[in-house]
Design a protein around this motif. Structure first.
Motif, PDB file in Angstrom:
ATOM      1  N   PRO A   1      48.033  55.038  26.430  1.00  0.00           N
ATOM      2  CA  PRO A   1      46.838  55.548  27.114  1.00  0.00           C
ATOM      3  C   PRO A   1      46.561  57.028  26.892  1.00  0.00           C
ATOM      4  O   PRO A   1      45.402  57.445  26.859  1.00  0.00           O
ATOM      5  N   THR A   2      47.603  57.863  26.780  1.00  0.00           N
ATOM      6  CA  THR A   2      47.397  59.315  26.730  1.00  0.00           C
ATOM      7  C   THR A   2      48.055  60.003  25.537  1.00  0.00           C
ATOM      8  O   THR A   2      47.821  61.186  25.314  1.00  0.00           O
TER       9      THR A   2
ATOM     10  N   THR B   1      49.032  57.880  34.493  1.00  0.00           N
ATOM     11  CA  THR B   1      49.878  57.515  33.356  1.00  0.00           C
ATOM     12  C   THR B   1      50.892  58.606  33.055  1.00  0.00           C
ATOM     13  O   THR B   1      52.083  58.329  32.833  1.00  0.00           O
TER      14      THR B   1
ATOM     15  N   LYS C   1      44.452  58.533  33.641  1.00  0.00           N
ATOM     16  CA  LYS C   1      45.306  59.249  32.710  1.00  0.00           C
ATOM     17  C   LYS C   1      46.296  60.151  33.430  1.00  0.00           C
ATOM     18  O   LYS C   1      47.431  60.327  32.983  1.00  0.00           O
TER      19      LYS C   1
ATOM     20  N   PRO D   1      43.217  61.413  25.684  1.00  0.00           N
ATOM     21  CA  PRO D   1      43.172  60.058  26.245  1.00  0.00           C
ATOM     22  C   PRO D   1      42.560  59.060  25.276  1.00  0.00           C
ATOM     23  O   PRO D   1      41.626  59.386  24.541  1.00  0.00           O
TER      24      PRO D   1
END
Length: 249
Positions: free
Chosen positions: A193-194, A136, A133, A125
Protein backbone atom coordinates in the motif's frame (compact mmCIF):
# COMPACT_ATOMS: atom_id res chain seq x y z
CA UNK A 1 33.81 5.07 17.02
CA UNK A 2 31.30 7.64 18.29
CA UNK A 3 27.76 6.22 18.51
CA UNK A 4 26.29 9.13 16.52
CA UNK A 5 28.82 8.60 13.72
CA UNK A 6 28.01 4.89 13.78
CA UNK A 7 24.30 5.64 13.38
CA UNK A 8 25.07 7.93 10.43
CA UNK A 9 27.26 5.35 8.72
CA UNK A 10 24.84 2.49 9.33
CA UNK A 11 21.88 4.46 8.02
CA UNK A 12 23.90 5.61 5.02
CA UNK A 13 24.68 1.98 4.17
CA UNK A 14 21.04 1.01 4.66
CA UNK A 15 19.78 3.72 2.27
CA UNK A 16 22.60 3.20 -0.25
CA UNK A 17 21.68 -0.47 -0.64
CA UNK A 18 17.93 0.03 -0.17
CA UNK A 19 17.35 2.97 -2.47
CA UNK A 20 19.97 1.42 -4.72
CA UNK A 21 17.89 -1.69 -5.33
CA UNK A 22 14.87 0.48 -6.12
CA UNK A 23 16.93 2.44 -8.64
CA UNK A 24 18.14 -0.80 -10.18
CA UNK A 25 14.59 -2.06 -10.67
CA UNK A 26 12.84 1.08 -11.90
CA UNK A 27 15.32 3.27 -13.77
CA UNK A 28 15.61 2.99 -17.54
CA UNK A 29 18.46 0.95 -19.04
CA UNK A 30 19.42 -0.57 -15.70
CA UNK A 31 20.38 -4.22 -16.10
CA UNK A 32 17.95 -5.05 -13.28
CA UNK A 33 15.05 -3.05 -14.74
CA UNK A 34 11.60 -4.61 -14.21
CA UNK A 35 12.94 -7.35 -11.93
CA UNK A 36 10.05 -6.63 -9.58
CA UNK A 37 8.81 -6.12 -6.06
CA UNK A 38 10.40 -9.28 -4.64
CA UNK A 39 13.85 -8.06 -5.67
CA UNK A 40 13.15 -4.71 -4.00
CA UNK A 41 12.00 -6.29 -0.74
CA UNK A 42 14.91 -8.72 -0.65
CA UNK A 43 17.30 -5.85 -1.34
CA UNK A 44 15.86 -3.81 1.51
CA UNK A 45 16.09 -6.78 3.88
CA UNK A 46 19.76 -7.23 3.01
CA UNK A 47 20.31 -3.47 3.35
CA UNK A 48 18.96 -3.47 6.89
CA UNK A 49 20.94 -6.57 7.88
CA UNK A 50 24.19 -5.08 6.55
CA UNK A 51 23.57 -1.78 8.33
CA UNK A 52 22.96 -3.60 11.61
CA UNK A 53 26.01 -5.84 11.18
CA UNK A 54 28.17 -2.82 10.40
CA UNK A 55 27.46 -0.70 13.47
CA UNK A 56 25.30 -2.78 15.81
CA UNK A 57 28.12 -3.42 18.26
CA UNK A 58 28.80 0.33 18.51
CA UNK A 59 25.45 2.13 18.60
CA UNK A 60 22.90 -0.66 18.76
CA UNK A 61 22.08 0.04 15.10
CA UNK A 62 18.77 1.80 15.57
CA UNK A 63 19.11 3.31 12.05
CA UNK A 64 15.54 4.53 12.43
CA UNK A 65 13.99 7.30 14.55
CA UNK A 66 10.99 5.07 15.20
CA UNK A 67 13.28 2.54 16.88
CA UNK A 68 15.07 5.23 18.88
CA UNK A 69 11.87 6.88 20.12
CA UNK A 70 10.18 3.55 20.89
CA UNK A 71 13.13 2.33 22.94
CA UNK A 72 13.24 5.60 24.84
CA UNK A 73 9.49 5.42 25.48
CA UNK A 74 9.88 1.97 27.05
CA UNK A 75 12.89 2.84 29.19
CA UNK A 76 15.53 1.04 27.10
CA UNK A 77 17.30 4.14 25.79
CA UNK A 78 18.05 7.55 27.34
CA UNK A 79 15.90 10.41 26.06
CA UNK A 80 18.94 12.69 26.18
CA UNK A 81 20.52 10.73 23.32
CA UNK A 82 17.40 10.69 21.13
CA UNK A 83 17.99 14.00 19.27
CA UNK A 84 21.60 13.13 18.43
CA UNK A 85 20.62 9.70 17.12
CA UNK A 86 17.84 11.14 14.95
CA UNK A 87 20.06 13.84 13.46
CA UNK A 88 22.71 11.24 12.69
CA UNK A 89 20.16 8.93 11.06
CA UNK A 90 18.79 11.72 8.88
CA UNK A 91 22.29 12.78 7.84
CA UNK A 92 23.24 9.23 6.98
CA UNK A 93 20.07 8.68 4.97
CA UNK A 94 20.66 11.92 3.07
CA UNK A 95 24.23 10.89 2.26
CA UNK A 96 23.16 7.40 1.17
CA UNK A 97 20.60 8.88 -1.23
CA UNK A 98 23.24 11.12 -2.78
CA UNK A 99 25.46 8.09 -3.36
CA UNK A 100 22.60 6.32 -5.13
CA UNK A 101 22.12 9.38 -7.36
CA UNK A 102 25.81 9.30 -8.24
CA UNK A 103 25.85 5.55 -8.86
CA UNK A 104 22.98 5.81 -11.36
CA UNK A 105 23.93 9.20 -12.77
CA UNK A 106 23.38 8.46 -16.51
CA UNK A 107 20.01 6.80 -15.89
CA UNK A 108 18.10 9.79 -14.53
CA UNK A 109 18.01 11.52 -17.91
CA UNK A 110 16.88 8.30 -19.58
CA UNK A 111 13.91 7.92 -17.20
CA UNK A 112 11.03 10.19 -18.20
CA UNK A 113 8.48 9.66 -15.41
CA UNK A 114 9.00 12.05 -12.45
CA UNK A 115 7.12 9.73 -10.10
CA UNK A 116 9.55 6.93 -10.93
CA UNK A 117 12.49 9.16 -10.07
CA UNK A 118 10.94 10.19 -6.76
CA UNK A 119 10.15 6.55 -6.02
CA UNK A 120 13.84 5.75 -5.93
CA UNK A 121 14.27 8.16 -3.02
CA UNK A 122 11.03 8.16 -1.07
CA UNK A 123 7.83 6.20 -0.56
CA UNK A 124 4.45 6.99 -2.10
CA UNK A 125 0.96 5.54 -1.72
CA UNK A 126 -0.35 3.05 -4.25
CA UNK A 127 -3.81 4.60 -3.70
CA UNK A 128 -4.23 8.12 -2.31
CA UNK A 129 -6.05 7.68 0.99
CA UNK A 130 -4.48 9.54 3.88
CA UNK A 131 -6.11 7.68 6.74
CA UNK A 132 -5.58 4.22 5.29
CA UNK A 133 -1.93 4.87 4.47
CA UNK A 134 -1.23 6.26 7.92
CA UNK A 135 -2.72 3.11 9.43
CA UNK A 136 -0.62 0.93 7.13
CA UNK A 137 2.58 2.65 8.25
CA UNK A 138 1.54 2.37 11.89
CA UNK A 139 0.92 -1.38 11.54
CA UNK A 140 4.19 -1.98 9.69
CA UNK A 141 6.27 -0.09 12.26
CA UNK A 142 4.49 -1.82 15.14
CA UNK A 143 5.41 -5.18 13.66
CA UNK A 144 8.99 -3.96 13.19
CA UNK A 145 9.45 -2.93 16.81
CA UNK A 146 7.65 -5.96 18.21
CA UNK A 147 9.87 -8.16 16.07
CA UNK A 148 13.11 -6.36 16.96
CA UNK A 149 12.33 -6.68 20.67
CA UNK A 150 11.46 -10.35 20.25
CA UNK A 151 14.77 -10.98 18.48
CA UNK A 152 16.61 -9.01 21.15
CA UNK A 153 14.85 -10.80 23.99
CA UNK A 154 15.91 -14.16 22.60
CA UNK A 155 19.43 -12.95 21.94
CA UNK A 156 20.04 -11.29 25.30
CA UNK A 157 17.54 -13.02 27.59
CA UNK A 158 16.60 -9.75 29.31
CA UNK A 159 13.56 -9.57 31.57
CA UNK A 160 12.83 -5.84 31.84
CA UNK A 161 12.84 -3.13 29.14
CA UNK A 162 15.55 -1.13 30.83
CA UNK A 163 17.91 -4.12 30.58
CA UNK A 164 17.84 -4.13 26.78
CA UNK A 165 21.21 -3.40 25.16
CA UNK A 166 21.02 -3.63 21.39
CA UNK A 167 24.76 -3.09 21.09
CA UNK A 168 25.20 -6.41 22.92
CA UNK A 169 22.48 -8.18 20.96
CA UNK A 170 23.79 -7.05 17.57
CA UNK A 171 27.50 -7.56 18.25
CA UNK A 172 27.53 -11.20 17.17
CA UNK A 173 25.53 -14.09 15.79
CA UNK A 174 22.54 -14.14 13.47
CA UNK A 175 20.45 -11.44 15.16
CA UNK A 176 21.23 -8.73 12.54
CA UNK A 177 20.32 -11.16 9.78
CA UNK A 178 17.03 -11.90 11.55
CA UNK A 179 16.22 -8.18 11.59
CA UNK A 180 16.78 -8.17 7.83
CA UNK A 181 14.44 -11.15 7.46
CA UNK A 182 11.88 -9.29 9.57
CA UNK A 183 12.06 -6.27 7.23
CA UNK A 184 11.76 -8.60 4.23
CA UNK A 185 8.64 -10.12 5.76
CA UNK A 186 7.11 -6.70 6.40
CA UNK A 187 7.88 -5.68 2.83
CA UNK A 188 6.31 -8.66 1.10
CA UNK A 189 3.29 -8.74 3.42
CA UNK A 190 2.54 -5.09 4.25
CA UNK A 191 4.63 -3.04 1.84
CA UNK A 192 2.25 -2.88 -1.11
CA UNK A 193 0.00 0.00 0.00
CA UNK A 194 2.73 2.55 0.85
CA UNK A 195 6.13 1.15 -0.09
CA UNK A 196 6.69 0.50 3.65
CA UNK A 197 8.84 3.36 4.87
CA UNK A 198 8.55 2.15 8.52
CA UNK A 199 11.47 4.54 9.11
CA UNK A 200 11.17 8.34 9.07
CA UNK A 201 14.87 8.84 8.29
CA UNK A 202 14.76 6.40 5.38
CA UNK A 203 12.02 8.51 3.78
CA UNK A 204 12.77 12.08 4.86
CA UNK A 205 16.53 12.07 4.26
CA UNK A 206 16.28 10.82 0.66
CA UNK A 207 13.23 13.02 -0.01
CA UNK A 208 15.34 16.03 0.98
CA UNK A 209 18.08 14.78 -1.34
CA UNK A 210 15.54 14.49 -4.18
CA UNK A 211 14.42 18.07 -3.55
CA UNK A 212 17.97 19.43 -3.60
CA UNK A 213 19.75 17.36 -6.25
CA UNK A 214 19.87 18.60 -9.88
CA UNK A 215 17.80 15.76 -11.36
CA UNK A 216 16.39 16.81 -14.72
CA UNK A 217 12.60 16.51 -14.92
CA UNK A 218 12.32 15.26 -11.38
CA UNK A 219 8.99 16.94 -10.60
CA UNK A 220 7.58 17.39 -7.12
CA UNK A 221 9.04 15.82 -3.98
CA UNK A 222 5.43 15.24 -2.80
CA UNK A 223 5.73 17.06 0.52
CA UNK A 224 1.99 16.77 1.03
CA UNK A 225 2.44 13.04 1.65
CA UNK A 226 5.79 13.26 3.43
CA UNK A 227 4.34 13.54 6.95
CA UNK A 228 2.77 10.07 6.80
CA UNK A 229 6.07 8.10 6.66
CA UNK A 230 7.27 10.26 9.55
CA UNK A 231 4.30 10.23 11.91
CA UNK A 232 3.05 6.72 11.12
CA UNK A 233 6.28 4.88 11.98
CA UNK A 234 6.80 6.88 15.18
CA UNK A 235 3.29 6.02 16.41
CA UNK A 236 3.55 2.42 15.26
CA UNK A 237 6.99 1.93 16.74
CA UNK A 238 5.89 3.11 20.17
CA UNK A 239 2.75 0.96 20.01
CA UNK A 240 4.73 -2.10 18.96
CA UNK A 241 7.24 -1.63 21.77
CA UNK A 242 4.50 -1.09 24.34
CA UNK A 243 2.68 -4.17 23.07
CA UNK A 244 5.79 -6.29 23.49
CA UNK A 245 6.35 -4.81 26.92
CA UNK A 246 2.79 -5.76 27.86
CA UNK A 247 2.87 -9.35 26.59
CA UNK A 248 6.49 -10.30 26.06
CA UNK A 249 8.38 -9.46 29.24
Amino acid sequence: MNTFLAEAIGTMLLVLLGDGVVAAVVLERSKAQNSGWIVITVGWGIAVAMGVYAVGHISGAHLNPAVTVALAATGSFPWASVPGYIVAQLAGAFAGAILVWIAYLPHWALTADPATKLGVFATAPAVRNTGAKLVTEIIGAAVLLFGILAIAANGQAFTRPGELDLSAVFSHGLQPLLVGVLVLGIGVSLGGPTGYAINPARDLGPRLAHAILPIAGKGSSDWGYAWIPIVGPIIGGVLGALMFRAVGF
